[in-house]
Write a protein that holds these residues in place. Structure first.
Motif, PDB file in Angstrom:
ATOM      1  N   SER A  51       0.797  -1.020   0.069  1.00 61.53           N
ATOM      2  CA  SER A  51       0.042   0.088   0.247  1.00 61.53           C
ATOM      3  C   SER A  51       0.987   1.081   0.190  1.00 61.53           C
ATOM      4  O   SER A  51       0.573   2.301  -0.534  1.00 61.53           O
ATOM      5  N   GLN A  52       2.216   1.303   0.519  1.00 58.16           N
ATOM      6  CA  GLN A  52       3.068   2.498   0.690  1.00 58.16           C
ATOM      7  C   GLN A  52       4.250   2.252  -0.332  1.00 58.16           C
ATOM      8  O   GLN A  52       4.494   3.106  -1.170  1.00 58.16           O
ATOM      9  N   TRP A  53       4.887   1.340  -0.030  1.00 59.97           N
ATOM     10  CA  TRP A  53       6.307   1.322  -0.700  1.00 59.97           C
ATOM     11  C   TRP A  53       6.310   1.146  -2.035  1.00 59.97           C
ATOM     12  O   TRP A  53       6.991   1.673  -2.803  1.00 59.97           O
ATOM     13  N   PHE A  54       5.230   0.249  -2.613  1.00 60.59           N
ATOM     14  CA  PHE A  54       5.225   0.058  -4.099  1.00 60.59           C
ATOM     15  C   PHE A  54       4.245   1.086  -4.623  1.00 60.59           C
ATOM     16  O   PHE A  54       4.031   1.127  -5.955  1.00 60.59           O
ATOM     17  N   SER A  55       3.765   2.146  -3.867  1.00 61.87           N
ATOM     18  CA  SER A  55       2.915   3.061  -4.644  1.00 61.87           C
ATOM     19  C   SER A  55       3.760   3.747  -5.627  1.00 61.87           C
ATOM     20  O   SER A  55       4.826   4.275  -5.532  1.00 61.87           O
ATOM     21  N   GLY A  56       2.959   4.131  -6.546  1.00 64.57           N
ATOM     22  CA  GLY A  56       3.493   4.560  -7.767  1.00 64.57           C
ATOM     23  C   GLY A  56       4.442   3.690  -8.647  1.00 64.57           C
ATOM     24  O   GLY A  56       4.802   4.164  -9.857  1.00 64.57           O
ATOM     25  N   ARG A  57       4.629   2.469  -8.292  1.00 63.66           N
ATOM     26  CA  ARG A  57       4.973   1.462  -9.267  1.00 63.66           C
ATOM     27  C   ARG A  57       4.773   1.466 -10.557  1.00 63.66           C
ATOM     28  O   ARG A  57       3.462   1.408 -10.698  1.00 63.66           O
ATOM     29  N   THR A  58       5.406   1.070 -11.847  1.00 64.17           N
ATOM     30  CA  THR A  58       4.700   0.760 -13.004  1.00 64.17           C
ATOM     31  C   THR A  58       5.355  -0.440 -13.629  1.00 64.17           C
ATOM     32  O   THR A  58       4.456  -0.857 -14.450  1.00 64.17           O
ATOM     33  N   ARG A  59       6.516  -0.831 -13.305  1.00 66.75           N
ATOM     34  CA  ARG A  59       7.093  -1.976 -13.955  1.00 66.75           C
ATOM     35  C   ARG A  59       6.578  -3.455 -13.377  1.00 66.75           C
ATOM     36  O   ARG A  59       6.207  -3.305 -12.084  1.00 66.75           O
ATOM     37  N   PRO A  60       6.596  -4.290 -13.963  1.00 70.64           N
ATOM     38  CA  PRO A  60       5.857  -5.519 -13.569  1.00 70.64           C
ATOM     39  C   PRO A  60       6.606  -6.001 -12.328  1.00 70.64           C
ATOM     40  O   PRO A  60       7.589  -5.805 -12.304  1.00 70.64           O
TER      41      PRO A  60
END
Length: 357
Positions: A51-60
């Motif tokens: 919910s936080q650390w991966f927020s904004g991630r786009t790559r698989p």
């Protein structure tokens, strides 16, 4: 610095963290272990990461889980993953049984849990997630362990245990690993270990049955049959082969595997639990980063230990006491997520990380 969270890394991952710290884009894949109620001890880590650390991630980001590891990843891949984690936690904790726990009651409660956190809309969100590629396995049974008759099934369990005692490789005579995966899953990203894998793409028709199969414990729950798109047979808990899933990244990958886990050791298969010499180390964990509650923190939890499935027996007829203890444990374990976030974002992870033994 607090010692609530243990961070272990294989040789290459350790060197990377000491030199560069750790960012969310360093992670190519995550693994999720079987363990039923043990997941409550890392619920806070999973929640914070997705919910936080991966927020904004786009790559698989590729996921591979078994049993509760599969179920938690199904929560992680929903649009509002924090809410999904909370629904899974609440549904799992609030299981109720009267007297002796029977298979039919377990089946009823399992379906209830699944229906509470895995709606048709949720399945669509998982299958259409912009960057999470979910994958989870089930063990397709061969021979006696595939029987629906408990006495015959018990002989199959004994057979599998005996073969495994000789060599883990002999489990291939009892099980076939079947990987149910997101349509865009890169099935070559994780290196095969000693068992071949049959990949089956997920869709709305087979998702519920496939994830149910991933957690269908032998001698406790009925096996799952007639999964759309999969070979015929009886499917049981993926943890039989991959209790604590242990894969390496394909050599072409430059990132790392992140592994929130209940323990600081990894036991490859369900039948390996009694064989301490089969714990994973060395090359198998070279690019792996493991996050686990420290022994000191575990001692502060209710009953001085991590929640586990045996609490249903220990506290039989005392569901309210068990529910209260499990809720408290899950709430206490949120601190592990906070500590990981602080360590990663501040760079203090460079000092906190330790090498795998």
């Amino acid at each position: 610095m607090s010692d609530n969270l243990t961070i272990l890394a294989g040789r290459t991952a350790y060197r990377h963290i000491k030199e560069n710290g750790l960012s969310s884009d360093d992670i190519d894949a995550m693994l999720g272990a079987s363990g039923a109620a043990k997941w409550l001890s890392i619920y806070g880590i999973d929640s914070a990461i997705f919910s936080q650390w991966f927020s904004g991630r786009t790559r698989p980001l590729h996921l591979f889980g078994t049993s509760i590891g599969a179920w938690k990843f199904a929560a992680a891949a929903q649009n509002n993953c924090q809410e999904a984690f909370d629904r899974l936690k609440h549904a799992y904790i609030h299981q109720h049984y009267k007297g002796r726990v029977l298979a039919v009651e377990i089946a009823r409660e399992t379906r209830r849990i699944m229906n509470e956190f895995l709606t048709h809309q949720a399945i669509d969100e998982i299958l259409n997630h912009p960057w999470i590629r979910i994958g989870f396995s089930s063990a397709r049974c061969k021979g006696l362990i595939g029987s629906k008759h408990s006495s015959v099934q018990a002989m199959g369990v004994g057979q599998a245990f005996a073969l495994n005692a000789i060599s883990r490789k002999l489990q291939r005579f009892c099980f076939e690993r079947v990987l149910f995966h997101h349509p865009q899953y890169d099935t070559g990203l994780l290196e095969e270990n000693i068992f071949s894998t049959t990949p089956i793409p997920l869709d709305r028709k087979n998702f519920s049955q496939a994830i149910l199969a991933s957690g269908s414990i032998p001698m406790v729950m009925a096996g799952v049959t007639h999964i759309a798109g999969a070979p015929e047979g009886t499917y049981r808990d993926g943890g039989l082969l991959d209790y604590h899933p242990a894969f390496s990244l394909n050599p072409e990958q430059t990132g790392f595997i992140l592994y929130p886990h209940f323990y600081t050791q990894l036991t490859p298969g369900w039948f390996d639990k009694k064989f301490s010499n089969r714990r994973l180390k060395g090359k198998a964990v070279d690019r792996m980063i493991l996050l686990a509650p420290s022994p000191e923190f575990v001692c502060t939890l209710p009953f001085g230990r991590i929640p586990d499935r045996r609490d249903f027996i220990r506290l039989m007829g005392r569901d309210n006491e068990r529910i209260q203890a499990w809720n408290k444990a899950a709430e206490m374990c949120k601190v592990l997520g906070y500590e990981f976030m602080e360590a990663a974002e501040s760079g203090s992870i460079k000092n906190k990380v330790k090498k795998f033994d």
